[in-house]
Design a protein around this motif. Structure first.
Motif, PDB file in Angstrom:
ATOM      1  N   MET A   1       0.930  -1.155   0.110  1.00 41.60           N
ATOM      2  CA  MET A   1      -0.106   0.020  -0.036  1.00 41.60           C
ATOM      3  C   MET A   1       0.924   1.215  -0.012  1.00 41.60           C
ATOM      4  O   MET A   1       1.561   1.454   1.057  1.00 41.60           O
ATOM      5  CB  MET A   1      -0.572   0.102   1.239  1.00 41.60           C
ATOM      6  CG  MET A   1      -1.965  -1.194   1.287  1.00 41.60           C
ATOM      7  SD  MET A   1      -3.300  -0.626   0.793  1.00 41.60           S
ATOM      8  CE  MET A   1      -4.260  -2.265   0.590  1.00 41.60           C
ATOM      9  N   LYS A   2       0.688   1.945  -1.147  1.00 41.06           N
ATOM     10  CA  LYS A   2       1.318   3.284  -1.131  1.00 41.06           C
ATOM     11  C   LYS A   2       0.932   4.697  -0.422  1.00 41.06           C
ATOM     12  O   LYS A   2       1.621   5.181   0.331  1.00 41.06           O
ATOM     13  CB  LYS A   2       1.654   3.580  -2.525  1.00 41.06           C
ATOM     14  CG  LYS A   2       2.522   4.815  -2.730  1.00 41.06           C
ATOM     15  CD  LYS A   2       2.920   4.955  -4.074  1.00 41.06           C
ATOM     16  CE  LYS A   2       3.798   6.042  -4.422  1.00 41.06           C
ATOM     17  NZ  LYS A   2       4.173   6.145  -5.895  1.00 41.06           N
ATOM     18  N   TYR A   3      -0.393   4.474  -0.132  1.00 40.46           N
ATOM     19  CA  TYR A   3      -0.975   5.706   0.464  1.00 40.46           C
ATOM     20  C   TYR A   3      -1.987   5.357   1.521  1.00 40.46           C
ATOM     21  O   TYR A   3      -1.886   5.994   2.832  1.00 40.46           O
ATOM     22  CB  TYR A   3      -1.990   6.596  -0.427  1.00 40.46           C
ATOM     23  CG  TYR A   3      -1.183   7.068  -1.680  1.00 40.46           C
ATOM     24  CD1 TYR A   3      -0.198   7.970  -1.749  1.00 40.46           C
ATOM     25  CD2 TYR A   3      -1.364   6.520  -2.967  1.00 40.46           C
ATOM     26  CE1 TYR A   3       0.400   8.286  -2.672  1.00 40.46           C
ATOM     27  CE2 TYR A   3      -0.565   6.848  -4.225  1.00 40.46           C
ATOM     28  CZ  TYR A   3       0.205   7.919  -4.029  1.00 40.46           C
ATOM     29  OH  TYR A   3       0.783   8.189  -5.010  1.00 40.46           O
ATOM     30  N   ILE A   4      -2.521   4.119   1.736  1.00 42.39           N
ATOM     31  CA  ILE A   4      -3.583   3.606   2.910  1.00 42.39           C
ATOM     32  C   ILE A   4      -2.516   3.535   3.857  1.00 42.39           C
ATOM     33  O   ILE A   4      -1.614   2.874   3.956  1.00 42.39           O
ATOM     34  CB  ILE A   4      -4.220   2.473   2.389  1.00 42.39           C
ATOM     35  CG1 ILE A   4      -5.434   3.138   1.059  1.00 42.39           C
ATOM     36  CG2 ILE A   4      -4.989   1.889   3.555  1.00 42.39           C
ATOM     37  CD1 ILE A   4      -6.305   1.940   1.006  1.00 42.39           C
ATOM     38  N   GLY A   5      -2.858   3.797   5.006  1.00 42.48           N
ATOM     39  CA  GLY A   5      -2.186   3.646   6.065  1.00 42.48           C
ATOM     40  C   GLY A   5      -1.000   4.550   6.430  1.00 42.48           C
ATOM     41  O   GLY A   5      -0.255   4.536   7.574  1.00 42.48           O
ATOM     42  N   ILE A 457      -8.062   6.694  -0.345  1.00 41.94           N
ATOM     43  CA  ILE A 457      -8.253   5.354  -0.980  1.00 41.94           C
ATOM     44  C   ILE A 457      -8.383   5.371  -2.343  1.00 41.94           C
ATOM     45  O   ILE A 457      -8.091   4.748  -3.121  1.00 41.94           O
ATOM     46  CB  ILE A 457     -10.063   5.145  -0.327  1.00 41.94           C
ATOM     47  CG1 ILE A 457      -9.712   4.799   1.190  1.00 41.94           C
ATOM     48  CG2 ILE A 457     -10.442   4.093  -1.108  1.00 41.94           C
ATOM     49  CD1 ILE A 457     -10.847   4.535   1.923  1.00 41.94           C
ATOM     50  N   ALA A 458      -8.825   6.910  -2.946  1.00 40.74           N
ATOM     51  CA  ALA A 458      -9.012   6.894  -4.685  1.00 40.74           C
ATOM     52  C   ALA A 458      -7.636   7.021  -5.149  1.00 40.74           C
ATOM     53  O   ALA A 458      -7.390   6.180  -6.132  1.00 40.74           O
ATOM     54  CB  ALA A 458      -9.766   8.139  -4.829  1.00 40.74           C
ATOM     55  N   ALA A 459      -6.572   7.550  -4.408  1.00 44.17           N
ATOM     56  CA  ALA A 459      -5.273   7.585  -4.840  1.00 44.17           C
ATOM     57  C   ALA A 459      -4.734   6.095  -5.045  1.00 44.17           C
ATOM     58  O   ALA A 459      -4.068   5.787  -5.861  1.00 44.17           O
ATOM     59  CB  ALA A 459      -4.637   8.319  -3.956  1.00 44.17           C
ATOM     60  N   GLY A 463      -4.112   4.680  -8.427  1.00 45.08           N
ATOM     61  CA  GLY A 463      -2.842   4.579  -9.050  1.00 45.08           C
ATOM     62  C   GLY A 463      -2.451   6.006  -9.129  1.00 45.08           C
ATOM     63  O   GLY A 463      -1.496   6.205  -9.889  1.00 45.08           O
ATOM     64  N   ILE A 464      -3.181   6.892  -8.606  1.00 42.06           N
ATOM     65  CA  ILE A 464      -2.871   8.249  -8.863  1.00 42.06           C
ATOM     66  C   ILE A 464      -2.444   9.064  -7.876  1.00 42.06           C
ATOM     67  O   ILE A 464      -2.792   8.806  -6.706  1.00 42.06           O
ATOM     68  CB  ILE A 464      -4.059   8.890  -9.449  1.00 42.06           C
ATOM     69  CG1 ILE A 464      -4.655   8.366 -10.725  1.00 42.06           C
ATOM     70  CG2 ILE A 464      -4.017  10.578  -9.744  1.00 42.06           C
ATOM     71  CD1 ILE A 464      -5.836   8.873 -11.441  1.00 42.06           C
ATOM     72  N   ASP A 465      -1.523  10.013  -7.752  1.00 38.93           N
ATOM     73  CA  ASP A 465      -0.963  10.984  -6.738  1.00 38.93           C
ATOM     74  C   ASP A 465      -2.136  11.771  -6.236  1.00 38.93           C
ATOM     75  O   ASP A 465      -2.843  12.174  -6.807  1.00 38.93           O
ATOM     76  CB  ASP A 465       0.055  11.833  -7.358  1.00 38.93           C
ATOM     77  CG  ASP A 465       0.806  12.699  -6.180  1.00 38.93           C
ATOM     78  OD1 ASP A 465       0.007  13.419  -5.498  1.00 38.93           O
ATOM     79  OD2 ASP A 465       2.011  12.197  -6.101  1.00 38.93           O
ATOM     80  N   PRO A 466      -2.235  11.725  -4.840  1.00 37.81           N
ATOM     81  CA  PRO A 466      -3.306  12.292  -4.266  1.00 37.81           C
ATOM     82  C   PRO A 466      -3.389  13.963  -4.628  1.00 37.81           C
ATOM     83  O   PRO A 466      -4.577  14.334  -4.655  1.00 37.81           O
ATOM     84  CB  PRO A 466      -3.095  12.315  -2.613  1.00 37.81           C
ATOM     85  CG  PRO A 466      -2.167  11.117  -2.568  1.00 37.81           C
ATOM     86  CD  PRO A 466      -1.377  10.850  -3.967  1.00 37.81           C
ATOM     87  N   ALA A 496     -17.425   2.192  -1.684  1.00 33.98           N
ATOM     88  CA  ALA A 496     -17.680   2.748  -3.025  1.00 33.98           C
ATOM     89  C   ALA A 496     -16.622   3.245  -3.881  1.00 33.98           C
ATOM     90  O   ALA A 496     -16.595   3.114  -5.160  1.00 33.98           O
ATOM     91  CB  ALA A 496     -18.997   3.549  -2.813  1.00 33.98           C
ATOM     92  N   VAL A 497     -15.685   3.923  -3.318  1.00 30.77           N
ATOM     93  CA  VAL A 497     -14.554   4.607  -3.941  1.00 30.77           C
ATOM     94  C   VAL A 497     -13.799   3.574  -4.575  1.00 30.77           C
ATOM     95  O   VAL A 497     -13.437   3.543  -5.944  1.00 30.77           O
ATOM     96  CB  VAL A 497     -14.031   5.750  -3.137  1.00 30.77           C
ATOM     97  CG1 VAL A 497     -12.635   6.086  -3.859  1.00 30.77           C
ATOM     98  CG2 VAL A 497     -14.758   6.931  -2.778  1.00 30.77           C
ATOM     99  N   TYR A 498     -13.490   2.444  -3.823  1.00 27.19           N
ATOM    100  CA  TYR A 498     -12.512   1.373  -4.177  1.00 27.19           C
ATOM    101  C   TYR A 498     -13.181   0.543  -5.048  1.00 27.19           C
ATOM    102  O   TYR A 498     -12.477   0.357  -6.385  1.00 27.19           O
ATOM    103  CB  TYR A 498     -12.320   0.388  -2.945  1.00 27.19           C
ATOM    104  CG  TYR A 498     -11.637  -0.683  -3.087  1.00 27.19           C
ATOM    105  CD1 TYR A 498     -10.127  -0.437  -3.141  1.00 27.19           C
ATOM    106  CD2 TYR A 498     -12.041  -2.033  -3.166  1.00 27.19           C
ATOM    107  CE1 TYR A 498      -9.527  -1.591  -3.437  1.00 27.19           C
ATOM    108  CE2 TYR A 498     -11.361  -2.956  -3.401  1.00 27.19           C
ATOM    109  CZ  TYR A 498     -10.106  -2.979  -3.418  1.00 27.19           C
ATOM    110  OH  TYR A 498      -9.179  -4.150  -3.602  1.00 27.19           O
TER     111      TYR A 498
END
Lengths: 718, 214
Positions: A1-5, A457-459, A463-466, A496-498
């Motif tokens: 995980m790159k952004y989550i957590g 979660i969207a990022a 796979g997009i930079d927040p 839902a976003v995921y």
């Protein structure tokens, strides 16, 4: 995980520290008029005369609405709706609305509205009101018989006064009409609920009503139900044909949106001398209004918390001439936990067993109510981690046995629990050919950080930079999502976003999988992933295309999907709960009765943490709410007149900076693949649940005095 | 919210959904929040152009009051006894200072008058006509006052509503006492309520701003 957590700074932080974030009555609208509510001064009866002529003659007054001239709505509801009849149901009921050019003119004119009542004697004294048994699960086993046969027994009664949310932002709305289209900026936790209510009230299609709530200055449950004022603002705007701003005053808020009900409870526990619970009877009653039944699960949380073969949780409602209560942070759970977790503490002294040990003896490895397994439950680990950090093993068992100079020191513990719920939610994503994405869902963010965690979660899933993601919410123009309440938002909207991101990937794969000569020719959806702006094969990362090139190849400027997530069927086979263990140190000045909560360690297991920064903020806030509930908060009522008395922030005490010392919040992460794909459980209520009991237990440990009636104010220790 | 309109338009005419996209560039989140809700007309120009009713105002008998707000001379029509907060919010459009308790106990309405915080909700505007008034909007140009920066770094905001009062109060403290100890921070800041109860981070942010200012 790159952004989550990973820690990510709030996306709305700058707007909030520069004063640019706009709340419900702060939007610039053209030529607004202002509303001011006139409230009843009696609690029960009928309006026999209402004379608005003096007020109407004042300069600037545009319109005065009363039950005599206001629109009668056909909405079928037992909830209170303003200006519908001459009946007075509670003190502080809105009985007229003055609309004027300025707020001052409206408020002054409100004082000149003359009202006469046919008064009746109200009934608000809880010991003296009608008591009605409410629905609830049947007893487990034979609680009464087993209690009678238990070798060790305790029985105690507890009470909690009415409490008010008191968010810093007063409730208010700005409303305007364009033809038969209505726009309302509301302080709301659920824009869709308000939209439905307004549509039914005015008899116009839902599509004609746009409810917007971009920023909410705290709500804590007080904006979950549809309150009466958005209708008044919209009605006034229609009458005076101008935008109308209507804000409650602090005093009006106390009767304007509900409150945590008065709660009285009796807990009886029968145990073996080993500490094993044999029977628990947890009885409770909360007050409600005369016109609507508001119930909480006050007595039920313990049923899934402890292994105990015999359990009963009867629950009653007390009918009072007060407005209807509503959900207030950790509704039911925190009230129930105060009684049950205090009673278990009392039992621990009876048994001479350490209170942590006693809870572990009765630990439920599976749901004792249904026999189903927990999807995950790391409460034991919370106890271990929390006790270690707190230094619990140094606790001396006997009350009054620990001191710091002249101060008595007490250490207390309690458990908190809250359901890991999920509701259907819809999100929409558009990924554009500049590599950015717009993500939206019609939920709200009342402060916990939904803007930020949904961006994360969207990022992650796109796979997009927040920084290239804009997440929007709080608008009925966006796809339907649940209200923000019950700690369900991240689990619901996040899912839902995921899910929507997965559908975006499917569309992207469809654009290139049949194009010969591209790197992803022949790719299957299942074998792809979105990473760092690329669409690539899981099995062969070298076969990769930039998402912007995929769009170019497909000849489109963007891809867009709308996706609804639902709780999985698999969940039904499990009980899904979040848990926490709380450790509290108090220091008590016995000569003055002053209590300071000097140290709190809270260990919480609530699935996966999306953003530790915002999560810890919520946990700390919940702890401080617990301090307020345990030591300070109470709405006092003058039963002679059925009137709430402490209706301002001078008399209704809430914690301030000087009340908060060391608060440490830790997460014991659970990897839960059952609750939802991201393993999110929710935490906004959980952090508060055990704290009032833990504080009261610590006070007993310090002083040897068991206070069973909240708040634990100095007079109760002297 | 330009973007939201795109979505609305997309729903209305699926045949040609891309026109709007090329016309309006992507606006980063913060920009949207800072410029768009400021003025509803931006979101909905029809609101102004389609307005049929004339402004209904009583004949103006109010005295004109001159104020110095955020370094600018301003004049407003207001009764001298009007609370400063209402003048700032409703007449001057400065909604950074908040209404919350209305009785000067919660601090959400704090502004600086000659560098000192005053609760603007119960300060008559006539009392501050000679003073230099600063609101959160005027505290720094780009949100880069050391306190604001520390606030972001320590992640103080939750709902955000009390933040203007907290920050103005903290800025006053540090201006007078660049290195306050914890007790001094408590004593000064207990005057401003935060119901999200992010107090621990408020204290840490003030300590950070103090340290960075050394």
């Amino acid at each position: 995980m790159k952004y989550i957590g990973k820690e990510m700074s709030r996306v709305d932080g700058v707007a909030k520290v520069t004063g640019r974030a706009k709340y419900a009555v702060e939007y610039k609208v053209n030529d607004p008029a202002y509303g001011y509510i006139v409230q009843s001064t009696v609690a029960k009866g009928r309006i026999s005369k209402i004379d608005t002529s003096k007020a109407e003659k004042l300069p600037g007054v545009l319109k005065i609405l009363t039950h005599q001239n206001a629109l009668k709505v056909e909405e079928e509801t037992r909830q209170f709706r303003a200006l519908q009849s001459d009946t007075v149901l509670f003190c502080g009921q809105p009985i007229a609305l003055v609309v004027a050019d300025t707020f001052e003119q409206a408020r002054y004119a409100a004082n000149l509205v003359e009202i006469e009542y046919a008064k009746e004697q109200p009934s608000t004294d809880f010991s003296d009101t009608e008591r009605v048994q409410s629905r609830g699960p049947a007893p487990r086993g034979k609680p009464a018989e087993e209690l009678a046969g238990s070798p060790v027994k305790i029985e105690a009664e507890y009470s909690i006064p009415i409490e008010h949310h008191n968010p810093m932002e007063p409730h208010g709305a700005t409303a305007f009409w364009e033809g038969d289209k209505l726009t309302v900026f509301d302080k709301s936790q659920g824009v869709y609920g308000v939209r439905g209510h307004l549509s039914r009230s005015f008899g116009i299609p839902e599509g004609n009503v746009n409810v917007i709530s971009l920023f909410v200055g705290g709500a804590f449950g007080s904006s979950l139900n549809v309150n009466y004022y958005p209708f008044l603002a919209a009605l006034a705007a229609r009458e005076v044909k101008r935008p109308v701003k209507l804000s409650l005053t602090r005093r009006q808020m106390f009767t304007g949106h509900g409150y945590r009900p008065y709660t009285t409870q009796k807990v009886s526990i029968g145990a073996e001398s080993t500490g094993k619970f044999r029977s628990i009877i947890h009885e409770g009653a909360t007050n409600t209004s005369t016109y609507e039944d508001f119930t909480e699960s006050t007595t039920r949380f313990g049923r899934t918390l402890y292994e105990c073969p015999n359990y009963d949780s009867p629950y009653y409602l007390l009918k009072t001439d007060l407005p209807t209560p509503t959900w207030m942070r950790a509704p039911g759970a925190v009230s129930g936990a105060f009684a049950l977790e205090s009673a278990i503490d009392e039992l621990s002294y009876e048994l001479k067993i350490d209170p942590v040990e006693l809870r572990l003896i009765n630990y439920a490895d599976k749901d004792p109510e249904t026999g189903r397994p927990f999807s995950s439950k790391a409460l034991k680990e919370c106890f271990t981690a929390g006790a270690k950090k707190f230094g619990w093993e140094k606790r001396k068992f006997a009350p009054r046995s620990m001191r710091d100079g002249d101060l008595l020191v007490g250490w207390g513990t309690a458990v908190g629990t809250w359901g890991a719920f999920q509701a259907p939610a819809t999100a929409k994503i558009r990924v554009r050919n500049d590599g950015s994405a717009l993500v939206g869902s019609g939920t709200t963010d009342i402060g916990p950080g939904t803007y930020t965690v949904c961006t994360i979660i969207a990022a992650e899933s796109l796979g997009i930079d927040p920084k290239k993601i804009e997440f929007v919410l709080g608008d009925t123009e966006l796809p339907r999502a649940p209200s923000q309440g019950g700690s369900i938002t991240t689990a619901s909207v996040g899912s839902a976003v995921y899910g929507a991101a997965g559908e975006i990937r499917r569309k992207l794969v469809d654009l290139v999988a049949r194009k010969e000569g591209t790197a992803l020719f022949g790719a299957s959806f299942e074998d792809t992933e979105l990473v760092d702006g690329n669409l690539r094969l899981k099995s062969d990362a070298s076969r990769s295309m930039r998402v912007v090139d995929v769009l170019k190849e497909g000849g489109v400027e963007f891809v867009e999907v709308e996706y609804q997530s639902r709780p999985s069927a698999e969940r039904q086979k499990y009980t899904t709960m979040a848990h926490g263990a709380q450790f509290v140190e108090v220091k008590v000045d016995e000569s003055l009765g002053i209590i300071k909560v000097t140290r709190v360690v809270e260990a919480t297991a609530c699935g996966r943490i999306i953003n530790p920064l915002t999560s810890h903020s919520q946990e700390m806030g919940g702890v401080v709410w617990g301090i307020g509930m345990a030591l300070q908060e109470a709405t006092e009522i003058d039963h002679r007149y059925g009137k709430m008395m402490t209706t301002n922030l001078a008399d209704y005490h809430v914690p301030v900076a000087a009340d908060v010392f060391s608060v440490e919040t830790d997460f014991v992460e659970e990897k839960d693949e059952i609750v939802n794909e991201l393993g999110i459980k929710g935490m906004g209520e959980l952090c508060l649940v055990g704290i009032p009991a833990a504080i009261a237990n610590a006070v007993y440990h310090a002083t040897g005095k068991r206070v069973r009636d909240l708040p634990v104010t100095p007079d109760k220790l002297l | 919210m330009h973007e939201r309109k795109i979505w609305r338009r997309t729903q209305e005419s699926n045949s040609n959904p891309t026109n709007w996209d090329t016309a309006i560039p992507f606006i980063p989140f913060i920009t949207v929040l800072t410029i768009d809700p400021e003025n509803l007309a931006l979101r909905n120009p029809a609101l102004i152009s389609s307005r049929k009713h004339p402004p209904i105002r009583p004949k103006n008998e109010m005295p004109e009051i001159s104020l110095n707000v955020n370094g600018k001379k301003m004049s407003v029509d207001a009764d001298p006894s009007t609370p400063l907060l209402w003048v700032l919010r409703e007449k001057l459009g400065l909604t950074g200072p908040k209404y919350s308790c209305g009785i000067a106990v919660c601090g959400a309405c704090m502004v600086h008058v000659d560098g000192k915080t005053v609760p603007s909700c119960n300060t008559p505007v006539s009392e501050v006509m000679d003073g230099e008034i600063t609101t959160i909007e005027g505290l720094s140009e780009n949100g880069d006052h050391p306190v604001q920066k520390a606030w972001i770094e320590e992640q103080v905001p939750q709902c955000g509503y009390c933040q203007s009062g907290q920050i103005m109060r903290a800025a006053e403290l540090l201006a007078n006492k660049p290195n306050p100890n914890r007790q001094e921070i408590f004593d000064h800041m207990k005057r401003v309520l935060c119901r999200c109860a992010t107090y621990y981070r408020i204290v840490k942010a003030i300590e950070k701003a103090a340290k960075d200012g050394e």
